[in-house]
Design an enzyme around this catalytic site. Structure first.
Site, mmCIF file in Angstrom:
data_model
loop_
_atom_site.group_PDB
_atom_site.id
_atom_site.type_symbol
_atom_site.label_atom_id
_atom_site.label_comp_id
_atom_site.label_asym_id
_atom_site.label_seq_id
_atom_site.Cartn_x
_atom_site.Cartn_y
_atom_site.Cartn_z
ATOM 1 N N GLY A 79 0.814 -1.199 0.000
ATOM 2 C CA GLY A 79 0.000 0.000 0.000
ATOM 3 C C GLY A 79 0.853 1.255 0.000
ATOM 4 O O GLY A 79 2.068 1.207 0.228
ATOM 5 N N GLY A 127 0.401 -5.323 0.522
ATOM 6 C CA GLY A 127 -0.799 -5.286 -0.307
ATOM 7 C C GLY A 127 -0.629 -5.979 -1.636
ATOM 8 O O GLY A 127 -1.619 -6.438 -2.231
ATOM 9 N N GLU A 150 5.572 -6.034 7.657
ATOM 10 C CA GLU A 150 4.883 -4.987 8.413
ATOM 11 C C GLU A 150 5.470 -4.702 9.789
ATOM 12 O O GLU A 150 5.394 -3.561 10.280
ATOM 13 C CB GLU A 150 3.399 -5.340 8.540
ATOM 14 C CG GLU A 150 2.601 -5.171 7.249
ATOM 15 C CD GLU A 150 2.801 -6.292 6.259
ATOM 16 O OE1 GLU A 150 2.307 -6.163 5.119
ATOM 17 O OE2 GLU A 150 3.447 -7.314 6.616
ATOM 18 N N ASP A 158 -1.339 -7.882 7.202
ATOM 19 C CA ASP A 158 -2.760 -7.716 6.919
ATOM 20 C C ASP A 158 -3.074 -8.306 5.541
ATOM 21 O O ASP A 158 -2.405 -9.231 5.108
ATOM 22 C CB ASP A 158 -3.163 -6.244 7.036
ATOM 23 C CG ASP A 158 -2.510 -5.362 5.977
ATOM 24 O OD1 ASP A 158 -1.427 -5.725 5.474
ATOM 25 O OD2 ASP A 158 -3.079 -4.305 5.640
#
Length: 365
Positions: A79, A127, A150, A158
């Site tokens: 992301g 992502g 992350e 995620d």
């Protein structure tokens, strides 16, 4: 490459060039087109992909969807974390809105009824894993570097990453979740993040063949080679033993006292990560193992992600790794022992509108 069309595609938005949509013969093509940003995902890109899948799902002329990234560095680095950094600093809601749509897209890709061919060439992180590794045809190459990094920015895996990693053999997924270590083609396949190895030099021929040939016929002609040797299988014994511990502190103790140099180096890597993120990640991974569907895991991840927006480590981690690039984050708290259980539990609290709204009982296709 045969006849092409953009019929039945969503109307172009001002930033539509960030995702190129085309159709050649029986194959529709999604190209992430931000090569200077390593194709990092924005909210508009997520919406554009979702709209395209809606159009193609009901288009009988589209039999296959192919996902690639522009440029020669990778599919997608994740992301747009600079935007997340600014949103977290300002106390905004843009990141929560982005994650809601992104995670629902991840689930949609996992349920996609047609062949969804994700070309995971080069760097595929965060992502980028979410829009590729949930697909039903996942291709890696000798250049692939797949990671969920992350914990190094004060965040938690995620996009369904804890779903995928919690289902890897033994404790390999726990190792990758805590360390953020990138893996190549063989290890990505071993961990269930990919299915097929195709040399990068053969990708153009495979993609061209999908214009007129079903995936089930075209793919075997390009997957007969063996990927370069991986690394994880040789370390399974100490990885499975060390990461089976109940707490991050116990994991660290086992790594440091194992007498194995690679385990000690791994402990040193983990010590550079956010202590809070490490503890939340381990709990998220253990809970994800018990959750039966991807949607339920994504719902848990969404609660955690929203909670990180008020955690000082997210802003600090992005500052140190991406904004200032001094690589010296000042985590708060600074040690594992200072992270209280109540703080960890806060990341898993329900309520506050932090739900994704999946139908009850939804399951991964």
């Amino acid at each position: 490459m045969g006849p092409s069309s953009t019929a039945a595609l969503p109307d172009a938005a001002p930033d539509a060039e960030d995702v190129l949509l085309t159709r050649h013969g029986r194959a529709a093509h999604l190209t992430l087109n931000r090569p200077r940003a390593l194709n990092a995902l924005t909210h508009a890109m997520v919406r554009r992909i979702d709209e395209a899948l809606t159009a193609w799902e009901h288009d009988p002329k589209v039999e296959t969807v192919v996902l690639t990234g522009a440029g020669d560095r990778g599919l997608c680095a994740g992301g747009d974390i600079r935007a997340i950094h600014e949103d977290a600093r300002s106390g905004g809601t843009a990141s929560a809105d982005f994650w809601r749509d992104e995670y629902r897209l991840n689930a949609r890709i996992a349920r996609w009824s047609k062949p969804y061919v994700a070309v995971m060439d080069g760097i595929v992180m965060g992502g980028g894993v979410g829009i590729s590794a949930h697909g039903n045809v996942r291709i890696v190459t000798e250049r692939s570097q797949v990671a969920m990094p992350e914990t190094g920015i004060g965040f938690v895996p995620d996009v369904g990453g804890t779903y995928l990693l919690s289902r890897a053999p033994g404790e390999l997924g726990t190792h990758l979740a805590l360390t953020g270590t990138p893996v190549g083609a063989a290890d990505a396949i071993l961990c269930g993040l990919a299915d097929h190895y195709v040399p990068s030099s053969q990708l153009p021929a495979l993609i061209a063949e999908l214009v007129s040939t079903p995936v089930r016929e075209a793919l075997p002609r390009h997957t007969h080679q063996t990927p370069p040797p991986g690394e994880l299988a040789a370390h399974r014994e100490w990885i499975d033993h060390c990461y089976a511990a109940d707490t991050v502190e116990e994991i660290m103790d086992r790594l440091l006292t194992s007498g194995i140099q690679e385990a000690k180096e791994t402990a040193e890597t983990i010590l550079t990560k956010s202590p809070t993120s490490l503890k939340v990640t381990l709990k998220a991974m253990r809970r994800a193992r018990e959750l039966p569907t991807l949607e339920e895991v994504l719902t848990q991840e969404y609660r955690i992600s929203c909670a990180t927006l008020t955690s000082p480590d997210l802003v600090e981690g992005i500052r140190a790794q991406v904004v200032d690039k001094d690589r010296e984050p000042r985590w708060a708290p600074g040690t594992l022992g200072e992270v209280e259980d109540g703080v960890v539990e806060r990341f898993f609290e329900t309520g506050g509108g932090q739900e994704l709204g999946f139908p009850e009982g939804a399951a991964r296709a």
